[in-house]
Design a protein around this motif. Structure first.
Motif, mmCIF file in Angstrom:
data_model
loop_
_atom_site.group_PDB
_atom_site.id
_atom_site.type_symbol
_atom_site.label_atom_id
_atom_site.label_comp_id
_atom_site.label_asym_id
_atom_site.label_seq_id
_atom_site.Cartn_x
_atom_site.Cartn_y
_atom_site.Cartn_z
ATOM 1 N N PRO A 54 -47.406 -67.760 56.879
ATOM 2 C CA PRO A 54 -48.162 -68.834 57.552
ATOM 3 C C PRO A 54 -48.158 -70.150 56.783
ATOM 4 O O PRO A 54 -48.400 -71.208 57.363
ATOM 5 C CB PRO A 54 -49.584 -68.265 57.633
ATOM 6 C CG PRO A 54 -49.416 -66.785 57.518
ATOM 7 C CD PRO A 54 -48.242 -66.579 56.606
ATOM 8 N N THR A 89 -43.636 -74.156 56.290
ATOM 9 C CA THR A 89 -43.418 -75.133 57.359
ATOM 10 C C THR A 89 -42.262 -74.707 58.259
ATOM 11 O O THR A 89 -42.337 -74.817 59.493
ATOM 12 C CB THR A 89 -43.119 -76.522 56.761
ATOM 13 O OG1 THR A 89 -44.227 -76.937 55.964
ATOM 14 C CG2 THR A 89 -42.880 -77.551 57.863
ATOM 15 N N HIS A 131 -41.174 -71.666 58.846
ATOM 16 C CA HIS A 131 -41.567 -70.529 59.682
ATOM 17 C C HIS A 131 -42.384 -71.011 60.885
ATOM 18 O O HIS A 131 -42.234 -70.488 61.992
ATOM 19 C CB HIS A 131 -42.344 -69.513 58.852
ATOM 20 C CG HIS A 131 -41.472 -68.762 57.896
ATOM 21 N ND1 HIS A 131 -41.937 -67.722 57.117
ATOM 22 C CD2 HIS A 131 -40.154 -68.885 57.596
ATOM 23 C CE1 HIS A 131 -40.956 -67.246 56.376
ATOM 24 N NE2 HIS A 131 -39.860 -67.949 56.652
ATOM 25 N N HIS A 132 -43.249 -71.999 60.674
ATOM 26 C CA HIS A 132 -43.995 -72.576 61.791
ATOM 27 C C HIS A 132 -43.042 -73.232 62.785
ATOM 28 O O HIS A 132 -43.218 -73.100 64.005
ATOM 29 C CB HIS A 132 -45.006 -73.604 61.280
ATOM 30 C CG HIS A 132 -46.316 -73.020 60.863
ATOM 31 N ND1 HIS A 132 -47.332 -72.750 61.747
ATOM 32 C CD2 HIS A 132 -46.760 -72.619 59.640
ATOM 33 C CE1 HIS A 132 -48.356 -72.234 61.102
ATOM 34 N NE2 HIS A 132 -48.038 -72.136 59.813
ATOM 35 N N GLU A 133 -42.040 -73.926 62.294
ATOM 36 C CA GLU A 133 -41.076 -74.566 63.176
ATOM 37 C C GLU A 133 -40.316 -73.533 64.002
ATOM 38 O O GLU A 133 -40.054 -73.751 65.190
ATOM 39 C CB GLU A 133 -40.103 -75.405 62.355
ATOM 40 C CG GLU A 133 -40.725 -76.648 61.735
ATOM 41 C CD GLU A 133 -39.792 -77.382 60.796
ATOM 42 O OE1 GLU A 133 -40.071 -78.543 60.459
ATOM 43 O OE2 GLU A 133 -38.767 -76.771 60.376
ATOM 44 N N THR A 163 -49.459 -68.251 65.900
ATOM 45 C CA THR A 163 -49.776 -69.671 65.753
ATOM 46 C C THR A 163 -51.285 -69.905 65.816
ATOM 47 O O THR A 163 -51.831 -70.701 65.057
ATOM 48 C CB THR A 163 -49.080 -70.523 66.819
ATOM 49 O OG1 THR A 163 -49.421 -70.022 68.129
ATOM 50 C CG2 THR A 163 -47.580 -70.482 66.663
ATOM 51 N N SER A 185 -52.815 -68.762 62.547
ATOM 52 C CA SER A 185 -52.470 -69.652 61.438
ATOM 53 C C SER A 185 -53.291 -70.939 61.456
ATOM 54 O O SER A 185 -53.500 -71.570 60.419
ATOM 55 C CB SER A 185 -50.983 -70.011 61.489
ATOM 56 O OG SER A 185 -50.185 -68.850 61.366
#
Length: 376
Positions: free
Chosen positions: A295, A298, A300-302, A371, A374
């Motif tokens: 989490p 960056t 992995h979030h993208e 998401t 997180s």
């Protein structure tokens, strides 16, 4: 009153965890209060604390000064259909928790026990005055409401949508509802009674009967609203005797709609509403499929945001790239890396014996849950 009371009240007002304790105590001890949105309880507690601090700054006896926030709380609960008994159960529980939390804060500030005793007496006198004004506000509003057609509308709506007690023909006739009619149930996210009155006036453009139900503006109408600046969930036309279940679905859909605004059809929110009903399963699925993701990363979030957008756009690279304002090759790279790192299945290579629709749904739900978690 002592400066210590003011100092502690300021500390309480600034501490979100303490405010939440007072909210939870009021809701936990009064089922009627618990049916209201928690934000409505937080709003009033914040106003009461701010009023208390202002009262202390001016000085004077506990019963002197401005108690408009307390009067407003009583009036709002009357308008929202909370009984006096239900209101007092919530007020008493919140009062006890406020004093308990205040004593804890005073001790953490190094105040001596003897001084804390004097502080408790001062605080209890003031909170008692607040309680008396809440009751006064409730009774005043109750008398005013009993004279209005709006109160009759609200009472009929609460019986139809919450208690299930079917009104008699004369009550329905006075509100303009027909026993054999079919109506769209409309539930809003508006809880502030003054805001609710403004929204109600706008909604009357489409006709219908509206009132505060469990703290939210709700209503029944033959013609569903087509626009709103506030979030509205609208059901299909439903028989009057079946509206209790429909209303319950609308309130669940309202929560699932999140921060979106405007008119949302209940049927369009069916998927999100059903999935939101079992959050523990969502977390389990996210852990199972996406447990390898960090989490704090960056990238992995993208990847997750790109995959969600890809699924929401029907698995089309160009549409996803346009929505995210990135190159299609970047979309492809992120999706490939996600599949390499996790057990996510984007439905690009269907497996025999497995439902393509359900597999894609599981992945979408896991990505959405990851998401949301997180962001907490």
């Amino acid at each position: 009153m002592s400066a210590m009371v003011r100092q502690v009240l300021e500390a309480v007002a600034a501490d979100e965890k303490v405010v939440e304790r007072v909210v939870d105590a009021a809701r936990g001890n009064s089922p009627e209060v618990a049916r209201l949105p928690a934000e409505e309880n937080r709003r009033h507690i914040a106003l009461l604390l701010a009023e208390g601090i202002s009262h202390l700054e001016r000085g004077g006896s506990p019963d002197d000064g401005d108690f408009s926030a307390a009067l407003s709380l009583g009036a709002d609960r009357a308008a929202q259909g909370v009984s006096m008994a239900g209101l007092l159960r919530g007020v008493h529980a919140g009062r006890t928790e406020l004093i308990r939390a205040s004593v804890e804060l005073a001790r953490s500030l190094g105040v001596a026990d003897g001084t804390i005793l004097d502080f408790m007496i001062d605080l209890d006198h003031y909170v008692g005055a607040v309680e008396r004004h809440i009751i006064s506000g409730y009774h005043t509003a109750e008398l005013q409401l009993s004279r209005t057609a709006r109160d009759l509308n609200a009472q009929v709506l609460r019986r139809l949508l919450v208690s299930g007690e079917f009104p008699d023909a004369s009550e329905l006739a006075r509100t303009g509802l027909r026993p054999d009619g079919r109506y769209h149930c409309v539930v809003s996210g508006v809880t502030d009674p003054s805001h609710a009155r403004t929204l109600e006036q706008r909604l009357h453009t489409f006709g219908g009967v509206y009132g505060l139900v469990e703290g939210r503006l709700a209503g029944l109408t033959h013609v569903p609203p087509t626009w709103s600046d506030d979030l509205l969930v609208v059901s299909p036309a439903t028989a009057l005797r079946s509206l209790r279940g429909t209303y319950s679905l609308c309130t669940q859909a309202l929560a699932a709609a999140g921060a979106s605004l405007g008119v949302r059809l209940l049927t369009d929110l069916a998927g999100e509403t059903a999935l939101a009903a079992v959050p523990a399963l969502a977390d389990t699925l996210a852990d199972s499929l996406l447990g390898q993701l960090d989490p704090k990363s960056t990238f992995h979030h993208e990847m997750v945001v790109t995959a969600l957008c890809y699924l929401d756009n029907g698995g089309r690279l160009s549409a996803t790239a346009s929505a995210l304002h990135i190159h299609a090759n970047t979309v492809r790279y992120r999706l490939d890396r996600l599949v390499e790192l996790t057990l996510a299945d984007l439905g690009e290579n269907p497996v025999a014996g497995r439902s393509h629709v359900l597999t894609t749904l599981h992945t979408w739900w896991a990505l959405r849950s990851w998401t949301d978690r997180s962001a907490r």
